[in-house]
Design a protein around this motif. Sequence first.
Motif, PDB file in Angstrom:
ATOM      1  N   ALA A 142       0.832  -1.207   0.000  1.00 37.65           N
ATOM      2  CA  ALA A 142       0.000   0.000   0.000  1.00 37.65           C
ATOM      3  C   ALA A 142       0.864   1.253   0.000  1.00 37.65           C
ATOM      4  CB  ALA A 142      -0.934  -0.008   1.207  1.00 37.65           C
ATOM      5  N   LEU A 143       1.921   1.255   0.795  1.00 29.79           N
ATOM      6  CA  LEU A 143       2.783   2.438   0.871  1.00 29.79           C
ATOM      7  C   LEU A 143       3.597   2.649  -0.397  1.00 29.79           C
ATOM      8  CD1 LEU A 143       4.098   2.167   4.547  1.00 29.79           C
ATOM      9  CD2 LEU A 143       2.389   3.742   3.647  1.00 29.79           C
ATOM     10  N   VAL A 144       4.102   1.574  -0.975  1.00 32.00           N
ATOM     11  CA  VAL A 144       4.996   1.695  -2.124  1.00 32.00           C
ATOM     12  C   VAL A 144       4.239   1.848  -3.436  1.00 32.00           C
ATOM     13  CG1 VAL A 144       6.766   0.482  -3.457  1.00 32.00           C
ATOM     14  CG2 VAL A 144       6.839   0.445  -0.965  1.00 32.00           C
ATOM     15  N   TRP A 145       3.126   1.142  -3.598  1.00 33.39           N
ATOM     16  CA  TRP A 145       2.452   1.115  -4.893  1.00 33.39           C
ATOM     17  C   TRP A 145       1.103   1.839  -4.912  1.00 33.39           C
ATOM     18  CZ3 TRP A 145       5.401  -0.017  -8.734  1.00 33.39           C
ATOM     19  CH2 TRP A 145       6.494  -0.857  -8.538  1.00 33.39           C
ATOM     20  N   GLU A 146       0.262   1.536  -3.951  1.00 29.75           N
ATOM     21  CA  GLU A 146      -1.102   2.042  -4.039  1.00 29.75           C
ATOM     22  C   GLU A 146      -1.226   3.526  -3.728  1.00 29.75           C
ATOM     23  OE1 GLU A 146      -3.730  -0.360  -1.740  1.00 29.75           O
ATOM     24  OE2 GLU A 146      -3.190  -2.171  -2.818  1.00 29.75           O
ATOM     25  N   MET A 147      -0.638   3.981  -2.627  1.00 28.99           N
ATOM     26  CA  MET A 147      -0.788   5.397  -2.268  1.00 28.99           C
ATOM     27  C   MET A 147      -0.226   6.338  -3.326  1.00 28.99           C
ATOM     28  SD  MET A 147      -0.504   5.896   1.782  1.00 28.99           S
ATOM     29  CE  MET A 147      -1.413   4.855   2.888  1.00 28.99           C
ATOM     30  N   PHE A 149       0.002   5.888  -6.537  1.00 25.32           N
ATOM     31  CA  PHE A 149      -0.792   5.847  -7.760  1.00 25.32           C
ATOM     32  C   PHE A 149      -2.264   6.182  -7.540  1.00 25.32           C
ATOM     33  CE2 PHE A 149       2.781   3.217  -9.143  1.00 25.32           C
ATOM     34  CZ  PHE A 149       3.044   3.801 -10.368  1.00 25.32           C
ATOM     35  N   LEU A 150      -2.827   5.732  -6.418  1.00 24.73           N
ATOM     36  CA  LEU A 150      -4.269   5.839  -6.226  1.00 24.73           C
ATOM     37  C   LEU A 150      -4.685   6.796  -5.120  1.00 24.73           C
ATOM     38  CD1 LEU A 150      -4.955   2.031  -6.584  1.00 24.73           C
ATOM     39  CD2 LEU A 150      -5.353   3.804  -8.303  1.00 24.73           C
ATOM     40  N   GLY A 151      -3.755   7.197  -4.270  1.00 22.22           N
ATOM     41  CA  GLY A 151      -4.067   8.142  -3.213  1.00 22.22           C
ATOM     42  C   GLY A 151      -4.521   7.488  -1.916  1.00 22.22           C
ATOM     43  N   PHE A 152      -4.438   8.263  -0.852  1.00 23.77           N
ATOM     44  CA  PHE A 152      -4.755   7.771   0.492  1.00 23.77           C
ATOM     45  C   PHE A 152      -6.219   7.366   0.633  1.00 23.77           C
ATOM     46  CE2 PHE A 152      -6.229   8.511   4.837  1.00 23.77           C
ATOM     47  CZ  PHE A 152      -5.423   7.594   5.501  1.00 23.77           C
ATOM     48  N   ARG A 158     -10.211   0.773   0.564  1.00 20.85           N
ATOM     49  CA  ARG A 158      -9.896  -0.621   0.272  1.00 20.85           C
ATOM     50  C   ARG A 158      -9.603  -1.384   1.552  1.00 20.85           C
ATOM     51  NH1 ARG A 158      -6.173  -4.099  -0.450  1.00 20.85           N
ATOM     52  NH2 ARG A 158      -4.426  -2.720  -0.098  1.00 20.85           N
ATOM     53  N   TRP A 159      -8.875  -0.754   2.463  1.00 21.47           N
ATOM     54  CA  TRP A 159      -8.584  -1.395   3.746  1.00 21.47           C
ATOM     55  C   TRP A 159      -9.864  -1.625   4.540  1.00 21.47           C
ATOM     56  CZ3 TRP A 159      -3.625   0.126   6.781  1.00 21.47           C
ATOM     57  CH2 TRP A 159      -2.504  -0.199   6.033  1.00 21.47           C
ATOM     58  N   ILE A 160     -10.752  -0.653   4.558  1.00 22.99           N
ATOM     59  CA  ILE A 160     -12.012  -0.806   5.290  1.00 22.99           C
ATOM     60  C   ILE A 160     -12.794  -1.991   4.727  1.00 22.99           C
ATOM     61  CG2 ILE A 160     -14.271   0.268   5.693  1.00 22.99           C
ATOM     62  CD1 ILE A 160     -12.735   2.966   5.944  1.00 22.99           C
ATOM     63  N   GLY A 161     -12.759  -2.157   3.416  1.00 18.90           N
ATOM     64  CA  GLY A 161     -13.457  -3.283   2.806  1.00 18.90           C
ATOM     65  C   GLY A 161     -12.732  -4.604   2.965  1.00 18.90           C
ATOM     66  N   ALA A 162     -11.397  -4.577   3.004  1.00 18.78           N
ATOM     67  CA  ALA A 162     -10.625  -5.822   3.007  1.00 18.78           C
ATOM     68  C   ALA A 162     -10.349  -6.374   4.404  1.00 18.78           C
ATOM     69  CB  ALA A 162      -9.297  -5.607   2.285  1.00 18.78           C
ATOM     70  N   LEU A 163     -10.246  -5.528   5.412  1.00 19.59           N
ATOM     71  CA  LEU A 163      -9.895  -6.022   6.748  1.00 19.59           C
ATOM     72  C   LEU A 163     -10.871  -7.065   7.275  1.00 19.59           C
ATOM     73  CD1 LEU A 163      -7.861  -5.932   8.973  1.00 19.59           C
ATOM     74  CD2 LEU A 163      -9.082  -4.023   9.991  1.00 19.59           C
TER      75      LEU A 163
END
Length: 186
Positions: A142-147, A149-152, A158-163
């Motif tokens: 999440a820190l290296v790729w997602e944030m 490219f896709l933002g916080f 995604r975390w709220i849905g995946a946890l």
Amino acid sequence: MPSTPPQSERPRRRAFDWPTAILIVIVVSAASYVLWRDGFARFLDVVIADADLFAWMLPNLLAGCLIAALITVLLPRDTIVRWVGKDSGLKGILIAAGAGVIVPGGPFTIYPIAAAFVGMGADAAAVVALITSWTTIGLSRALVWEMPFLGFDFVLWRWIGALPLAVLAGLIVRIIEQQLRPGSKP
């Protein structure tokens, strides 16, 4: 002299079993087909490319296995059993899901670590939660790729849905295990 407590009830695996035999049959069949269809030169190209891939993967896999071996030395077995063992309940699944979020690295790291936890007495439900949270959440990815490219905001949603998925997967495994244990009531 006091007796030592029994080790985990994990059965020893043989080096050669049915899944290994099936994999060998598939590999030999595929290799024979490539040799028959494309000739020896193409077959040799494939073998060389596979050897290169193996040479690249081997140090990564050895590093993951070394990390897993060090974990078994650094973390006491009774701590693992208490935190994420069969009797750890929902707390064990939550701990494992949280650990999966922060474990860095790729499959060369997580799977040897998961195998080490199982060998030390961790519950299958907790290990499923660990791998599921590593797969679906993974802080380092999440820190290296997602944030970048896709933002916080996206990562947060995604975390709220995946946890809950990791916890749910662990609970499902725990329920199935309890149903399969001898003496348990359906």
